[in-house]
Scaffold this active site. Structure first.
Site, PDB file in Angstrom:
ATOM      1  N   ASP A 121       0.854  -1.177   0.000  1.00  0.00           N
ATOM      2  CA  ASP A 121       0.000   0.000   0.000  1.00  0.00           C
ATOM      3  C   ASP A 121       0.894   1.233   0.000  1.00  0.00           C
ATOM      4  O   ASP A 121       2.123   1.150   0.011  1.00  0.00           O
ATOM      5  CB  ASP A 121      -0.955  -0.043   1.198  1.00  0.00           C
ATOM      6  CG  ASP A 121      -2.235   0.757   0.950  1.00  0.00           C
ATOM      7  OD1 ASP A 121      -2.242   1.605   0.039  1.00  0.00           O
ATOM      8  OD2 ASP A 121      -3.215   0.553   1.674  1.00  0.00           O
ATOM      9  N   TRP A 122       0.259   2.375   0.024  1.00  0.00           N
ATOM     10  CA  TRP A 122       0.888   3.676  -0.201  1.00  0.00           C
ATOM     11  C   TRP A 122       2.090   3.920   0.721  1.00  0.00           C
ATOM     12  O   TRP A 122       1.941   4.065   1.919  1.00  0.00           O
ATOM     13  CB  TRP A 122      -0.171   4.748   0.021  1.00  0.00           C
ATOM     14  CG  TRP A 122       0.190   6.118  -0.417  1.00  0.00           C
ATOM     15  CD1 TRP A 122       0.684   7.117   0.368  1.00  0.00           C
ATOM     16  CD2 TRP A 122       0.061   6.668  -1.736  1.00  0.00           C
ATOM     17  NE1 TRP A 122       0.875   8.246  -0.370  1.00  0.00           N
ATOM     18  CE2 TRP A 122       0.495   8.007  -1.666  1.00  0.00           C
ATOM     19  CE3 TRP A 122      -0.381   6.152  -2.951  1.00  0.00           C
ATOM     20  CZ2 TRP A 122       0.491   8.844  -2.780  1.00  0.00           C
ATOM     21  CZ3 TRP A 122      -0.380   6.978  -4.053  1.00  0.00           C
ATOM     22  CH2 TRP A 122       0.048   8.303  -3.968  1.00  0.00           C
TER      23      TRP A 122
END
Length: 749
Positions: A309-310
């Site tokens: 994820d980010w």
């Protein structure tokens, strides 16, 4: 007999040919992967594991530019860093939906540039299309997952997946970061609404249906696209309710509640998995070898690729302090099982992993493993054969059929929780006062990841869609007066609202939440804001009947208001058609059929799921929600009865066939979701009081009766035992449907 024999032979032949064809296609794919890996340089391999945000290749202020891509930056990304994936919109963090033709031009330029690289390996472009093509202007935007779950209609979920895939592909995009398969059991969590609710079976069934629609039998098809299971695993159950904070989940609970929906998603064919941004039991998701490799791949059989994820790999160093340096963070994550890094703003991951590979600290075998998985999914997605958007816009984007499915989904998502003295449906001549902060906004019915990340840019919402207020005004011939602001946080004149209430027959009080997602949506309490409570109390004091309507992503505490209101309608996030659907239900043009996919809490600190353990409803403890899981009223009445089983006793490993009759005993047609629960009376590990194991939704005319059949398989009777392995124990079970209960025994072999 000869005819039957011939048909049987043809059936076997067709099945054999299909299997052979699938194996041949798989062999071709594997040969292509091996061939590419043999030709690729180390730099090209590391580049495939690198995913960058659009801003890295964008011109300044790219979201407003006709051509937002800086060709020199794109060339640097693909020729010098060999980037394998791009995500998001122009330009983070002020990203917003783009016109579909602009998307097609942007992605075409990326495809054209990738086709000029040495090995012509395509970029896979990912987007958060979590309730439709959320970042394409004019797309059909469905109810969010929590509302789709309230439909208890897997056919609608499958159609939503199918329509979303078409819109994504018509936009020129490749890959959908959806669905969320973590279950929602912590209502404070600001991404609660991205889940399919608190139940394991419901989440698995709705998510799997979405994947089937989105991917079909072959996601290389022009109108299909790969999905991504999020966020593996335990992200949805933070102890303090804040986003990206620790979950305390023991492995037995993890295997009992949180892993099964992901297993269902893997079995449904999802080829990618996005990793938990937080941590479980002290181990960040991106460093958890046990979860990412031993369980996900070794036990669940997942063969696709994982994506971070980010910015979460570098956060192993900057935030979690698990790594002593950014370099060590990359090593930990890759060796734990992360195949692709959402870096996202630079090439730091590329540089660090390249160095780690050259020194041998990350073996080339691990690099090849990750890159092989990525290439395989790209091949399976048909990206190597595609040199332009795979389908045209016309006939595939925002069609009338898609609109009709969306309207049905919104109608079936809304839950009628209370209807005292049959006050609903209203006459269209009723004089109505509408007030409250969620009455005249589209954003509050859609939530985050809608046109923008936070979904709060009301000015960019389509003007042809109806807020609740506008839908009421359009449908009624009576007087409709509105007292409220144009923004969620705009102060409402309470004195004016009270004065107007006295001049009308009924008050529709629209309360709830503004839009949010992720840490922006963190709150300290489920209690409604004080200004909403003040408005509600003042309106009740006017003495007119009040109908409470709520919109929002989680169950905010409404007990005081709901107990005084004559009717309560829970909208959650029903999407772009939510206003029209709510008005249709209020006036009776649609018969409500939604059921709660969660236990609606009575108080902020009294959060107990329906599948609680016996001690949670023992002596002073109670399961006493405001509205229980599965609750939902109709304008007609349904009666279930005749619950029977095909066997009273079965051997270990056998199934049980369940039959039950459902009848519409009211005076109008309606839809009813019939829920089948199972209870294992005694277990070596404490068992829940009941668990949902099957459901079907049927539509019945007045007086019509149907007999429904369900199969309870051995896995439905299983649980995670003392040794943390899934088992079925001999003993007595209860099957519960409606007010009826029937028992059967599982006999020891």
């Amino acid at each position: 007999m000869k005819t039957r024999t011939l048909l049987f032979i043809l059936f076997l032949t067709a099945g054999w040919e299909s299997a052979v064809g699938a194996q041949q296609a798989n062999d071709v794919t594997e040969n292509h992967v091996r061939d590419l890996l043999a030709q690729m340089t180390l730099e090209e391999k590391v580049g495939q594991m690198t995913q960058i945000d659009f801003s890295v290749i964008s011109v300044e202020n790219g979201q407003d530019a006709d051509n937002p891509i800086d060709q020199a930056k794109l060339d640097d990304a693909l020729f010098n860093h060999h980037v394998g994936s791009i995500l998001n919109t122009p330009t983070t963090p002020n990203n917003k939906a783009q016109p579909i033709e602009k998307w097609r031009k942007m992605t075409q330029l990326i495809r054209d540039t990738a086709a000029k690289t040495r090995l012509k390996i395509p970029v896979i472009y990912g987007i958060d299309a979590i309730h439709g093509a959320t970042y394409t202007q004019g797309a059909t935007l469905f109810p969010q997952a929590i509302s789709m779950a309230a439909t208890f209609n897997t056919e609608l979920s499958e159609k939503a997946g199918e329509i979303t895939a078409r819109a994504v592909k018509a936009s020129g995009l490749d890959w959908d970061f959806s669905p969320v398969m973590d279950i929602g059991r912590q209502p404070l969590w600001p991404r609660f609404w991205e889940t399919y609710g608190e139940d394991v079976h419901l989440a698995g069934a709705m998510g799997s249906a979405y994947i089937r629609g989105h991917q079909g039998d072959d996601f290389a098809a022009a109108d299909k696209a790969p999905t991504c299971l999020k966020h593996y695993v335990g992200y949805s159950y933070p102890l303090n309710g804040k986003d990206r904070t620790p979950a305390w989940i023991g492995e037995r609970a993890l295997r009992e509640y949180f892993l099964p929906p992901f297993q269902a998603g893997v079995l449904a064919g999802a080829p990618t998995v996005m990793i938990n941004s937080a941590e479980v039991d002290g181990m960040p998701g991106h460093a958890n070898y046990h979860y990412l490799t031993e369980i996900l791949r070794g036990e669940m059989g997942f063969s696709g690729f994982t994506v971070s994820d980010w910015e979460d790999i570098i956060r192993l160093y900057t935030r979690d302090k698990l790594a002593a340096s950014p370099r060590e963070a990359v090593k930990i994550a890759v060796m734990a099982g992360v195949d692709m890094s959402m870096v996202p703003f630079d090439y730091s991951f590329y540089d660090l992993l390249l160095d780690l590979a050259k020194t041998g600290e990350v073996p080339l075998s691990r690099i090849d493993e990750a890159v092989g998985r990525i290439l395989r999914v790209k091949l399976q997605s048909g990206l190597f054969e595609r040199r332009e958007p795979s389908i045209p816009v016309a006939g595939n984007f925002a069609t009338a059929d898609a609109q009709a499915v969306n309207r049905q989904a919104a109608e079936e998502a809304i839950v009628l929780a209370k209807n005292a003295n049959g006050i609903l449906p209203l006459s269209k001549q009723t004089r109505i006062l509408v007030t409250g902060p969620t009455a005249n906004l589209l954003s509050v019915m859609n939530g985050g990841w809608t046109i923008t990340w936070q979904g709060d840019a009301e000015q960019w919402y389509p003007q042809d869609k109806l807020t609740l207020l506008k839908a009421l005004q359009q449908k009624t011939t009576g007087k409709v007066t509105y007292v409220g602001g144009q923004r969620y946080d705009e102060e409402i004149n309470i004195e004016q609202a009270v004065a107007q209430a006295r001049e009308h027959d009924v008050v529709i009080l629209a309360l709830g939440e503004n839009t949010y997602t992720e840490t922006v949506g963190n709150i300290d309490s489920l209690t409604l804001p004080p200004v909403q409570l003040q408005l509600a109390r003042a309106v009740f004091a006017a003495g007119k009947p009040v109908i409470l309507v709520t919109f929002g992503g989680r169950p905010r505490i409404i007990t005081e208001i709901a107990e005084q209101a004559q009717a309560v309608l829970l909208g959650f996030l029903p999407g772009m058609e939510g206003g029209a659907a709510m008005a249709d239900i209020l006036f009776g043009d649609v018969n409500p059929s939604g059921k709660l996919p969660l236990s609606y809490p009575r108080a902020a600190n009294d959060v107990t799921p329906y599948d609680h353990k016996p001690m949670e409803a023992f002596e002073a403890n109670q399961y006493r929600p405001l509205y229980p899981f599965g609750h939902g009223l109709s304008y007609t009445q349904f009666e279930t009865g005749g619950l029977t089983l095909n066997k009273n006793s079965i051997a270990l490993g056998d199934s049980v066939e369940v039959s039950v009759k459902v009848k519409n005993t009211g005076k109008r047609a309606g839809k009813e979701a019939v829920l089948v629960y199972l209870h294992d009376l005694v277990g070596s590990v404490t068992r829940p009081v009941k668990q949902l194991k099957a459901f079907k939704k049927v539509e019945l005319q007045p007086g019509e009766r149907q007999t429904l059949s369900f199969t309870l398989r051995p896995e439905d009777m299983s649980f995670i035992g003392v040794d943390k392995r899934r088992i079925v124990e001999p003993g007595e079970f209860e099957v519960m449907v409606g007010a009826e209960t029937v028992r059967f025994n599982v006999l020891a072999n």
